[in-house]
Design a protein around this motif. Sequence first.
Motif: not given
Length: 65
Positions: A44-65
Amino acid sequence: MARAERLLLPALRACGRPATVVNRAGRVVVSTLPEHVTGSLVRSFPAGWARRDGSDVAFSVFVRG
């Protein structure tokens, strides 16, 4: 993994915020943070991180702030 790091790390650094790419199994593919080691499991990621899922890839990108 080395190839993914070479391709993705410059883009993550360019966003100007801490970022981590995680695969479907929850393993770190590449990260700008030293505590997110490639191959390590992230449950898990702590509060303040945003998750972005790609529709065409098997990865998620987590960005803080």
